[in-house]
Design a protein around this motif. Structure first.
Motif, PDB file in Angstrom:
ATOM      1  N   VAL A  58      42.827 -48.499  14.994  1.00  0.00           N
ATOM      2  CA  VAL A  58      42.718 -49.438  14.546  1.00  0.00           C
ATOM      3  C   VAL A  58      41.927 -50.280  13.347  1.00  0.00           C
ATOM      4  CG1 VAL A  58      40.935 -51.951  15.027  1.00  0.00           C
ATOM      5  CG2 VAL A  58      41.081 -49.988  16.815  1.00  0.00           C
ATOM      6  N   ALA A  59      41.166 -48.904  12.458  1.00  0.00           N
ATOM      7  CA  ALA A  59      41.445 -48.640  11.392  1.00  0.00           C
ATOM      8  C   ALA A  59      42.755 -49.378  10.194  1.00  0.00           C
ATOM      9  CB  ALA A  59      40.919 -47.793  10.602  1.00  0.00           C
ATOM     10  N   GLU A  60      43.879 -48.053  10.751  1.00  0.00           N
ATOM     11  CA  GLU A  60      44.663 -48.196  10.120  1.00  0.00           C
ATOM     12  C   GLU A  60      45.645 -49.588  10.203  1.00  0.00           C
ATOM     13  OE1 GLU A  60      47.345 -45.707  11.866  1.00  0.00           O
ATOM     14  OE2 GLU A  60      46.169 -43.803  10.798  1.00  0.00           O
ATOM     15  N   GLU A  61      45.194 -50.455  11.721  1.00  0.00           N
ATOM     16  CA  GLU A  61      46.664 -51.472  11.828  1.00  0.00           C
ATOM     17  C   GLU A  61      45.255 -52.870  10.816  1.00  0.00           C
ATOM     18  OE1 GLU A  61      47.295 -53.478  15.721  1.00  0.00           O
ATOM     19  OE2 GLU A  61      47.424 -51.710  15.969  1.00  0.00           O
ATOM     20  N   VAL A  62      44.268 -52.659  11.078  1.00  0.00           N
ATOM     21  CA  VAL A  62      43.682 -53.840  10.326  1.00  0.00           C
ATOM     22  C   VAL A  62      43.564 -53.710   8.832  1.00  0.00           C
ATOM     23  CG1 VAL A  62      42.297 -54.770  12.283  1.00  0.00           C
ATOM     24  CG2 VAL A  62      40.796 -53.396  10.739  1.00  0.00           C
ATOM     25  N   GLY A  63      43.692 -52.301   8.458  1.00  0.00           N
ATOM     26  CA  GLY A  63      43.143 -51.524   6.509  1.00  0.00           C
ATOM     27  C   GLY A  63      41.925 -51.364   6.469  1.00  0.00           C
ATOM     28  N   TYR A  64      41.262 -51.042   7.147  1.00  0.00           N
ATOM     29  CA  TYR A  64      39.821 -50.759   6.735  1.00  0.00           C
ATOM     30  C   TYR A  64      39.950 -49.374   7.495  1.00  0.00           C
ATOM     31  CZ  TYR A  64      37.737 -55.194   7.229  1.00  0.00           C
ATOM     32  OH  TYR A  64      37.585 -56.396   7.190  1.00  0.00           O
ATOM     33  N   SER A  65      38.411 -48.741   6.461  1.00  0.00           N
ATOM     34  CA  SER A  65      38.410 -47.171   7.255  1.00  0.00           C
ATOM     35  C   SER A  65      37.706 -46.820   8.657  1.00  0.00           C
ATOM     36  CB  SER A  65      37.148 -46.792   6.029  1.00  0.00           C
ATOM     37  OG  SER A  65      35.863 -47.072   6.249  1.00  0.00           O
ATOM     38  N   ARG A  66      38.088 -46.009   9.602  1.00  0.00           N
ATOM     39  CA  ARG A  66      37.335 -45.650  10.294  1.00  0.00           C
ATOM     40  C   ARG A  66      35.559 -45.538  10.159  1.00  0.00           C
ATOM     41  NH1 ARG A  66      34.365 -43.740  13.494  1.00  0.00           N
ATOM     42  NH2 ARG A  66      33.247 -42.257  12.098  1.00  0.00           N
ATOM     43  N   SER A  67      35.569 -45.176   9.385  1.00  0.00           N
ATOM     44  CA  SER A  67      34.262 -45.361   9.766  1.00  0.00           C
ATOM     45  C   SER A  67      33.398 -47.186   9.141  1.00  0.00           C
ATOM     46  CB  SER A  67      32.966 -45.096   8.445  1.00  0.00           C
ATOM     47  OG  SER A  67      33.851 -45.240   6.924  1.00  0.00           O
ATOM     48  N   ARG A  68      34.079 -47.605   8.767  1.00  0.00           N
ATOM     49  CA  ARG A  68      33.512 -49.402   8.678  1.00  0.00           C
ATOM     50  C   ARG A  68      34.082 -49.878   9.571  1.00  0.00           C
ATOM     51  NH1 ARG A  68      30.403 -52.977   7.578  1.00  0.00           N
ATOM     52  NH2 ARG A  68      31.491 -55.330   6.886  1.00  0.00           N
ATOM     53  N   ILE A  69      35.020 -49.687  10.371  1.00  0.00           N
ATOM     54  CA  ILE A  69      35.012 -50.039  11.864  1.00  0.00           C
ATOM     55  C   ILE A  69      33.745 -49.669  13.091  1.00  0.00           C
ATOM     56  CG2 ILE A  69      36.969 -49.556  14.021  1.00  0.00           C
ATOM     57  CD1 ILE A  69      38.213 -50.971  11.207  1.00  0.00           C
ATOM     58  N   SER A  70      33.703 -48.961  12.421  1.00  0.00           N
ATOM     59  CA  SER A  70      32.590 -48.264  13.312  1.00  0.00           C
ATOM     60  C   SER A  70      31.218 -49.081  13.268  1.00  0.00           C
ATOM     61  CB  SER A  70      32.308 -47.105  13.249  1.00  0.00           C
ATOM     62  OG  SER A  70      31.361 -46.935  13.994  1.00  0.00           O
ATOM     63  N   GLN A  71      31.548 -49.071  11.914  1.00  0.00           N
ATOM     64  CA  GLN A  71      30.098 -49.908  10.682  1.00  0.00           C
ATOM     65  C   GLN A  71      29.969 -51.576  11.898  1.00  0.00           C
ATOM     66  OE1 GLN A  71      30.778 -49.705   7.336  1.00  0.00           O
ATOM     67  NE2 GLN A  71      29.321 -48.082   7.274  1.00  0.00           N
ATOM     68  N   ILE A  72      31.560 -52.539  12.073  1.00  0.00           N
ATOM     69  CA  ILE A  72      31.309 -53.276  12.386  1.00  0.00           C
ATOM     70  C   ILE A  72      31.449 -53.207  14.403  1.00  0.00           C
ATOM     71  CG2 ILE A  72      33.471 -55.544  12.648  1.00  0.00           C
ATOM     72  CD1 ILE A  72      34.624 -54.248  10.140  1.00  0.00           C
ATOM     73  N   ILE A  73      31.440 -52.214  14.525  1.00  0.00           N
ATOM     74  CA  ILE A  73      31.160 -52.617  15.809  1.00  0.00           C
ATOM     75  C   ILE A  73      29.848 -52.608  16.060  1.00  0.00           C
ATOM     76  CG2 ILE A  73      31.096 -50.946  18.092  1.00  0.00           C
ATOM     77  CD1 ILE A  73      34.499 -50.748  17.259  1.00  0.00           C
ATOM     78  N   ASN A  74      29.118 -51.972  15.347  1.00  0.00           N
ATOM     79  CA  ASN A  74      27.657 -51.571  16.146  1.00  0.00           C
ATOM     80  C   ASN A  74      26.813 -52.838  15.373  1.00  0.00           C
ATOM     81  OD1 ASN A  74      27.569 -49.387  16.615  1.00  0.00           O
ATOM     82  ND2 ASN A  74      28.216 -48.170  15.120  1.00  0.00           N
ATOM     83  N   GLU A  75      27.039 -53.281  14.471  1.00  0.00           N
ATOM     84  CA  GLU A  75      26.725 -54.436  13.613  1.00  0.00           C
ATOM     85  C   GLU A  75      26.032 -55.480  15.281  1.00  0.00           C
ATOM     86  OE1 GLU A  75      28.612 -56.145   9.872  1.00  0.00           O
ATOM     87  OE2 GLU A  75      27.847 -54.946   8.955  1.00  0.00           O
ATOM     88  N   PHE A  76      27.541 -56.323  15.548  1.00  0.00           N
ATOM     89  CA  PHE A  76      27.711 -56.773  17.205  1.00  0.00           C
ATOM     90  C   PHE A  76      27.053 -56.623  17.830  1.00  0.00           C
ATOM     91  CE2 PHE A  76      31.016 -58.526  14.142  1.00  0.00           C
ATOM     92  CZ  PHE A  76      30.863 -59.780  14.374  1.00  0.00           C
ATOM     93  N   LEU A  77      27.131 -55.056  18.101  1.00  0.00           N
ATOM     94  CA  LEU A  77      26.535 -54.780  19.178  1.00  0.00           C
ATOM     95  C   LEU A  77      24.481 -54.166  19.669  1.00  0.00           C
ATOM     96  CD1 LEU A  77      29.230 -52.384  20.792  1.00  0.00           C
ATOM     97  CD2 LEU A  77      28.187 -54.837  21.117  1.00  0.00           C
TER      98      LEU A  77
END
Length: 138
Positions: A117-136
């Motif tokens: 997902v990080a590669e597809e949207v252009g974010y780092s893997r850790s940023r993907i995890s942060q975004i998910i955790n913010e919503f949950l």
């Protein structure tokens, strides 16, 4: 919404397919239930109304009832599955930011790993995890 519920999405889709097949098999089985002769009780049409027993053809009662019971169980489960799937899809659709919504769809709907997902949207893997955790967060 929590991670456990979201991660159930793909499993729910598989369960829905399995349940659909089981329901189809039960309908096929119901069509093949043997018919037997049974007695019903009624009353005569004219006065004096006396009890009349009539022979009728009917599905074999035990097998027909067993199939009907299993169909009720399967259909109830199917409704639960559809409700859970819909709740997950509605949660994701209500995410206001397009990229965040894409992250959730790619992660939970398509089942991709956070690295992909990080590669597809252009974010780092850790940023993907942060975004998910913010919503949950609770």
């Amino acid at each position: 919404m929590d991670k456990k519920t979201l991660t159930q999405y793909r499993a729910l889709l598989k369960e829905q397919e399995m349940n659909d097949r089981a329901i189809d098999k039960l309908y096929d089985r119901a069509a093949d239930v043997p018919t037997v002769l049974g007695k019903v009780t009624g009353s005569s049409k004219n006065f004096p109304f006396i009890e009349v027993r009539t022979t009728v053809q009917m599905d074999e009662p035990k097998e027909a009832e067993e199939i009907a019971r299993r169909l009720r169980i399967r259909k109830a489960r199917q409704a639960q599955i559809r409700k859970a799937i819909l709740e997950i899809e509605q949660f994701i659709s209500k995410i206001p930011d397009s990229i965040d919504r894409q992250i959730f769809e790619l992660t939970y709907i398509e089942g991709k790993k956070q690295r992909e997902v990080a590669e597809e949207v252009g974010y780092s893997r850790s940023r993907i995890s942060q975004i998910i955790n913010e919503f949950l967060k609770d």
